[in-house]
Design an enzyme around this catalytic site. Structure first.
Site, mmCIF file in Angstrom:
data_model
loop_
_atom_site.group_PDB
_atom_site.id
_atom_site.type_symbol
_atom_site.label_atom_id
_atom_site.label_comp_id
_atom_site.label_asym_id
_atom_site.label_seq_id
_atom_site.Cartn_x
_atom_site.Cartn_y
_atom_site.Cartn_z
ATOM 1 N N GLU A 163 -11.197 1.865 -6.141
ATOM 2 C CA GLU A 163 -10.759 0.954 -7.204
ATOM 3 C C GLU A 163 -9.613 0.044 -6.760
ATOM 4 O OE1 GLU A 163 -9.738 1.526 -11.723
ATOM 5 O OE2 GLU A 163 -8.207 2.499 -10.520
ATOM 6 N N HIS B 51 0.366 4.092 -10.718
ATOM 7 C CA HIS B 51 -0.341 2.887 -11.174
ATOM 8 C C HIS B 51 -0.309 2.795 -12.699
ATOM 9 C CE1 HIS B 51 -2.856 3.005 -7.251
ATOM 10 N NE2 HIS B 51 -2.152 1.888 -7.224
ATOM 11 N N CYS C 231 -9.936 5.676 -10.141
ATOM 12 C CA CYS C 231 -9.741 5.349 -8.721
ATOM 13 C C CYS C 231 -11.016 5.482 -7.898
ATOM 14 C CB CYS C 231 -8.706 6.276 -8.099
ATOM 15 S SG CYS C 231 -7.409 6.775 -9.195
HETATM 16 C C1 CIR Z 1 -2.564 6.345 -3.092
HETATM 17 O O1 CIR Z 1 -1.402 6.787 -3.157
HETATM 18 O O2 CIR Z 1 -2.800 5.156 -2.905
HETATM 19 C C2 CIR Z 1 -3.700 7.310 -3.245
HETATM 20 N N1 CIR Z 1 -3.337 8.578 -2.719
HETATM 21 C C3 CIR Z 1 -4.108 7.428 -4.700
HETATM 22 C C4 CIR Z 1 -4.684 6.170 -5.260
HETATM 23 C C5 CIR Z 1 -5.102 6.312 -6.672
HETATM 24 N N2 CIR Z 1 -5.748 5.114 -7.124
HETATM 25 C C6 CIR Z 1 -5.738 4.679 -8.362
HETATM 26 O O3 CIR Z 1 -5.043 5.243 -9.208
HETATM 27 N N3 CIR Z 1 -6.417 3.592 -8.651
#
Ligand code: CIR
Length: 262
Positions: free
Chosen positions: A71, A168, A255
């Site tokens: 995402e 986020h 995500c």
């Molecule tokens: C990060 O810190 O970027 C990843 N471990 C988690 C991303 C989660 N993505 C989202 O909420 N869209």
């Protein structure tokens, strides 16, 4: 006509690589269990498919531990898609890896060129507007560059604030239907959802805030019984997904897919 913020013909996800155990996390609460995470990911994809959508599962990318969180790489709107520019340096290369899949589906494909940053997890399209939360990953310059595109496409973009310490914007909220937002009390207190019906996460179950409405289903993390009951009582078709391992990496339901209409 169905609403393009809640109803989708397609989704794109990416199989978790073995390197997912090295994914980014704000706080180290242990490494995810790879086999269990993959099983949960399979269940997530199967649930999306059960609604009638076509789901493309891209190959794992071992060089990008967080690549399953697709995402963050793009925003898909009815008019086209916009490739993002992640604020996490280790995730920047994921965007080029996603681009061909979207180029095959969208005639109008744009790029955030920078110098600003913006990640898809900070963007909530409600159908009536595009809400973008400034965060540690999404800055004013990135939002301004996206605004130029959404203006051209006729969408109103509203810049709001992701609460400090929250990864986020959508870590703390979800769209349940075009009028209704599921939100933590903390985020809603900022006033950003004025004009919407807001359902608050029960105290202690704030970690269930990242859900997705996908066609007639609402996918939410298992283990939050009061939140699940609240949504069922509201008439939503709740589907529970094991999110224990993605949660260790600050990831959730939104995500794991790009949701789109083509
Ligand atoms: C990060 O810190 O970027 C990843 N471990 C988690 C991303 C989660 N993505 C989202 O909420 N869209």
């Amino acid at each position: 006509m169905t609403n393009p913020a809640t109803h989708f013909t397609h989704a794109i996800s990416r199989r978790p690589g073995a390197s997912v155990t090295h994914g980014l996390r704000a706080e180290d609460r242990g490494a995810p269990d790879l086999a269990r995470l993959r099983a949960a990911h399979d269940a997530y994809v199967a649930t999306l498919r059960s609604t009638g959508a076509k789901v493309t599962v891209l190959d794992a990318l071992e060089e990008y531990p967080d690549a399953l969180f697709v995402e963050d790489t793009a925003l898909c709107l009815p008019e086209g898609a916009v490739m993002m520019r992640p604020g996490a340096a280790s995730r920047m290369g994921e965007v080029a890896q996603m681009r061909p899949a979207l180029a095959a589906l969208f005639e109008d494909l744009r790029d955030i060129h920078g110098p600003g940053h913006i990640e898809g997890g900070d963007i909530l399209f409600t159908g009536r507007e595009v809400l973008v939360g400034r965060s540690a990953r999404t800055d004013a310059t990135g939002v301004a560059e996206l605004r130029a595109v959404t203006d051209e496409w006729g969408h109103s973009l509203r810049e709001v604030q992701t609460p400090p310490g929250v990864l986020h914007f959508k870590t703390d909220c979800s769209l349940l239907d075009p009028e209704t937002i599921l939100s933590t009390k903390l985020l809603d207190a900022s006033g950003c959802f004025e004009g919407y019906r807001v359902l608050h996460l029960p105290d202690g179950e704030e970690a269930a805030a990242n859900a997705i409405r996908f066609n007639d289903a609402v996918l939410m993390p298992a283990g939050f019984p009061k939140a699940a009951e609240m949504l069922s009582d509201e008439g939503y078709d709740v589907r529970l997904i094991d999110n224990r391992d993605c949660a260790l990496l600050d990831g959730g339901m939104s995500c794991l897919s790009l949701r789109l209409n083509v």
